[in-house]
Scaffold this motif. Structure first.
Motif, PDB file in Angstrom:
ATOM      1  N   THR A   1       7.090  24.447  15.675  1.00 37.95           N
ATOM      2  CA  THR A   1       5.745  24.508  15.322  1.00 37.95           C
ATOM      3  C   THR A   1       4.701  24.538  16.415  1.00 37.95           C
ATOM      4  O   THR A   1       5.172  24.139  17.712  1.00 37.95           O
ATOM      5  CB  THR A   1       5.466  23.313  14.549  1.00 37.95           C
ATOM      6  OG1 THR A   1       3.934  23.716  13.941  1.00 37.95           O
ATOM      7  CG2 THR A   1       5.424  22.012  15.465  1.00 37.95           C
ATOM      8  N   VAL A   2       3.794  25.370  16.374  1.00 35.60           N
ATOM      9  CA  VAL A   2       2.894  25.527  17.496  1.00 35.60           C
ATOM     10  C   VAL A   2       1.819  24.347  17.485  1.00 35.60           C
ATOM     11  O   VAL A   2       1.217  24.266  16.361  1.00 35.60           O
ATOM     12  CB  VAL A   2       1.999  27.090  17.564  1.00 35.60           C
ATOM     13  CG1 VAL A   2       0.999  26.992  18.656  1.00 35.60           C
ATOM     14  CG2 VAL A   2       3.000  27.991  17.659  1.00 35.60           C
ATOM     15  N   VAL A   3       1.481  23.743  18.420  1.00 32.38           N
ATOM     16  CA  VAL A   3       0.583  22.619  18.531  1.00 32.38           C
ATOM     17  C   VAL A   3      -0.205  22.775  19.735  1.00 32.38           C
ATOM     18  O   VAL A   3       0.075  23.118  20.782  1.00 32.38           O
ATOM     19  CB  VAL A   3       1.293  21.168  18.951  1.00 32.38           C
ATOM     20  CG1 VAL A   3       0.459  20.212  18.920  1.00 32.38           C
ATOM     21  CG2 VAL A   3       2.407  20.837  17.816  1.00 32.38           C
ATOM     22  N   GLU A   4      -1.475  22.804  19.337  1.00 31.45           N
ATOM     23  CA  GLU A   4      -2.657  22.693  20.429  1.00 31.45           C
ATOM     24  C   GLU A   4      -2.560  21.721  21.131  1.00 31.45           C
ATOM     25  O   GLU A   4      -3.072  20.366  20.380  1.00 31.45           O
ATOM     26  CB  GLU A   4      -4.032  23.270  19.852  1.00 31.45           C
ATOM     27  CG  GLU A   4      -5.160  23.411  20.640  1.00 31.45           C
ATOM     28  CD  GLU A   4      -6.469  23.884  20.241  1.00 31.45           C
ATOM     29  OE1 GLU A   4      -7.439  23.924  20.689  1.00 31.45           O
ATOM     30  OE2 GLU A   4      -6.248  24.783  19.094  1.00 31.45           O
ATOM     31  N   ALA A   5      -2.414  21.462  22.378  1.00 28.23           N
ATOM     32  CA  ALA A   5      -2.199  20.283  23.132  1.00 28.23           C
ATOM     33  C   ALA A   5      -3.471  20.359  24.295  1.00 28.23           C
ATOM     34  O   ALA A   5      -3.370  21.312  24.969  1.00 28.23           O
ATOM     35  CB  ALA A   5      -0.861  20.145  23.717  1.00 28.23           C
ATOM     36  N   LYS A   6      -4.247  19.173  24.239  1.00 29.85           N
ATOM     37  CA  LYS A   6      -5.157  19.388  25.293  1.00 29.85           C
ATOM     38  C   LYS A   6      -4.824  18.457  26.574  1.00 29.85           C
ATOM     39  O   LYS A   6      -3.945  17.667  26.555  1.00 29.85           O
ATOM     40  CB  LYS A   6      -6.590  18.888  24.846  1.00 29.85           C
ATOM     41  CG  LYS A   6      -6.954  19.352  23.689  1.00 29.85           C
ATOM     42  CD  LYS A   6      -8.470  18.477  23.196  1.00 29.85           C
ATOM     43  CE  LYS A   6      -9.181  19.510  22.302  1.00 29.85           C
ATOM     44  NZ  LYS A   6      -8.552  19.371  21.014  1.00 29.85           N
ATOM     45  N   GLU A   7      -5.109  18.736  27.837  1.00 25.98           N
ATOM     46  CA  GLU A   7      -4.619  18.236  29.114  1.00 25.98           C
ATOM     47  C   GLU A   7      -4.611  16.666  29.064  1.00 25.98           C
ATOM     48  O   GLU A   7      -4.100  16.086  29.574  1.00 25.98           O
ATOM     49  CB  GLU A   7      -5.575  18.833  30.180  1.00 25.98           C
ATOM     50  CG  GLU A   7      -5.285  20.393  30.432  1.00 25.98           C
ATOM     51  CD  GLU A   7      -3.984  20.687  31.110  1.00 25.98           C
ATOM     52  OE1 GLU A   7      -3.481  19.880  32.283  1.00 25.98           O
ATOM     53  OE2 GLU A   7      -3.015  21.461  30.624  1.00 25.98           O
ATOM     54  N   ASP A   8      -5.788  16.271  28.234  1.00 28.15           N
ATOM     55  CA  ASP A   8      -5.875  14.742  28.441  1.00 28.15           C
ATOM     56  C   ASP A   8      -5.396  13.852  27.161  1.00 28.15           C
ATOM     57  O   ASP A   8      -5.304  12.891  27.187  1.00 28.15           O
ATOM     58  CB  ASP A   8      -7.472  14.418  28.523  1.00 28.15           C
ATOM     59  CG  ASP A   8      -8.311  14.692  26.989  1.00 28.15           C
ATOM     60  OD1 ASP A   8      -7.530  15.764  26.413  1.00 28.15           O
ATOM     61  OD2 ASP A   8      -9.377  14.281  26.762  1.00 28.15           O
ATOM     62  N   GLU A   9      -4.706  14.721  26.398  1.00 27.82           N
ATOM     63  CA  GLU A   9      -3.851  14.103  25.184  1.00 27.82           C
ATOM     64  C   GLU A   9      -2.510  13.515  25.950  1.00 27.82           C
ATOM     65  O   GLU A   9      -1.927  14.255  26.571  1.00 27.82           O
ATOM     66  CB  GLU A   9      -3.469  15.085  24.153  1.00 27.82           C
ATOM     67  CG  GLU A   9      -4.751  15.252  23.218  1.00 27.82           C
ATOM     68  CD  GLU A   9      -4.251  16.303  22.278  1.00 27.82           C
ATOM     69  OE1 GLU A   9      -4.724  15.854  21.141  1.00 27.82           O
ATOM     70  OE2 GLU A   9      -3.788  17.250  22.405  1.00 27.82           O
ATOM     71  N   THR A  10      -1.822  12.562  25.323  1.00 23.43           N
ATOM     72  CA  THR A  10      -0.570  11.797  25.717  1.00 23.43           C
ATOM     73  C   THR A  10       0.363  12.834  24.740  1.00 23.43           C
ATOM     74  O   THR A  10       0.074  13.295  23.831  1.00 23.43           O
ATOM     75  CB  THR A  10      -0.523  10.454  25.348  1.00 23.43           C
ATOM     76  OG1 THR A  10      -0.573  10.220  23.892  1.00 23.43           O
ATOM     77  CG2 THR A  10      -1.599   9.835  25.835  1.00 23.43           C
ATOM     78  N   LEU A  11       1.576  12.765  25.484  1.00 23.47           N
ATOM     79  CA  LEU A  11       2.442  13.603  24.720  1.00 23.47           C
ATOM     80  C   LEU A  11       2.855  12.717  23.359  1.00 23.47           C
ATOM     81  O   LEU A  11       3.293  13.444  22.343  1.00 23.47           O
ATOM     82  CB  LEU A  11       4.017  13.387  25.418  1.00 23.47           C
ATOM     83  CG  LEU A  11       4.133  14.471  26.622  1.00 23.47           C
ATOM     84  CD1 LEU A  11       5.395  14.391  27.343  1.00 23.47           C
ATOM     85  CD2 LEU A  11       3.540  15.738  26.085  1.00 23.47           C
ATOM     86  N   ALA A  12       2.579  11.428  23.080  1.00 22.17           N
ATOM     87  CA  ALA A  12       2.898  10.746  22.045  1.00 22.17           C
ATOM     88  C   ALA A  12       1.840  11.420  21.005  1.00 22.17           C
ATOM     89  O   ALA A  12       2.073  11.617  19.737  1.00 22.17           O
ATOM     90  CB  ALA A  12       2.329   9.261  22.132  1.00 22.17           C
TER      91      ALA A  12
ATOM     92  N   LEU B   1      10.985  12.949  28.416  1.00 22.17           N
ATOM     93  CA  LEU B   1       9.810  12.993  29.053  1.00 22.17           C
ATOM     94  C   LEU B   1       9.136  11.601  28.151  1.00 22.17           C
ATOM     95  O   LEU B   1       9.337  11.169  27.237  1.00 22.17           O
ATOM     96  CB  LEU B   1       8.890  14.169  28.415  1.00 22.17           C
ATOM     97  CG  LEU B   1       9.347  15.482  28.683  1.00 22.17           C
ATOM     98  CD1 LEU B   1       8.639  16.853  28.221  1.00 22.17           C
ATOM     99  CD2 LEU B   1       9.557  15.682  30.391  1.00 22.17           C
ATOM    100  N   ASP B   2       8.120  11.077  28.911  1.00 26.19           N
ATOM    101  CA  ASP B   2       7.425   9.640  28.674  1.00 26.19           C
ATOM    102  C   ASP B   2       6.284   9.962  27.826  1.00 26.19           C
ATOM    103  O   ASP B   2       5.210  10.769  28.148  1.00 26.19           O
ATOM    104  CB  ASP B   2       6.839   9.299  30.124  1.00 26.19           C
ATOM    105  CG  ASP B   2       6.237   7.667  29.757  1.00 26.19           C
ATOM    106  OD1 ASP B   2       5.890   7.492  28.598  1.00 26.19           O
ATOM    107  OD2 ASP B   2       5.845   7.154  30.784  1.00 26.19           O
ATOM    108  N   PRO B   3       6.448   9.583  26.528  1.00 26.58           N
ATOM    109  CA  PRO B   3       5.297   9.944  25.592  1.00 26.58           C
ATOM    110  C   PRO B   3       3.988   9.327  25.702  1.00 26.58           C
ATOM    111  O   PRO B   3       2.943   9.954  25.361  1.00 26.58           O
ATOM    112  CB  PRO B   3       5.729   9.234  24.307  1.00 26.58           C
ATOM    113  CG  PRO B   3       6.834   8.194  24.793  1.00 26.58           C
ATOM    114  CD  PRO B   3       7.432   8.633  26.080  1.00 26.58           C
TER     115      PRO B   3
END
Length: 78
Positions: free
Chosen positions: A10-21, A51-53
């Protein structure tokens, strides 16, 4: 970024300041893998490194074509 959840990409839009969690939670929701809590899912990169969430997306310096993998932790029944 692409997140593969139990073999389902799935494609997820992830911002730089979001956590991996947060990214993990979005990916699980998008793929309707909601039977297990997000904490039961491990996040790994293409090399299989865990990876650390709690780290932010920006801390990992992912490229545009990054693929992450979510899988249930060992010992967690699916």
């Amino acid at each position: 970024m692409t997140v593969v959840v139990n073999g389902q990409p799935t494609v997820v839009e992830a911002k730089e300041d979001e956590t991996l969690a947060e990214v993990r939670k979005k990916a699980l929701h998008d793929t309707q893998n909601v039977a297990q809590p997000p904490e039961n899912w491990e996040i790994k990169n293409e090399a299989g490194t865990l990876l650390d969430p709690e780290k932010r997306v920006g801390e990992y310096h992912f490229g545009k074509e990054t693929t992450l993998f979510l899988s249930l932790k060992a010992g967690v029944a699916g």
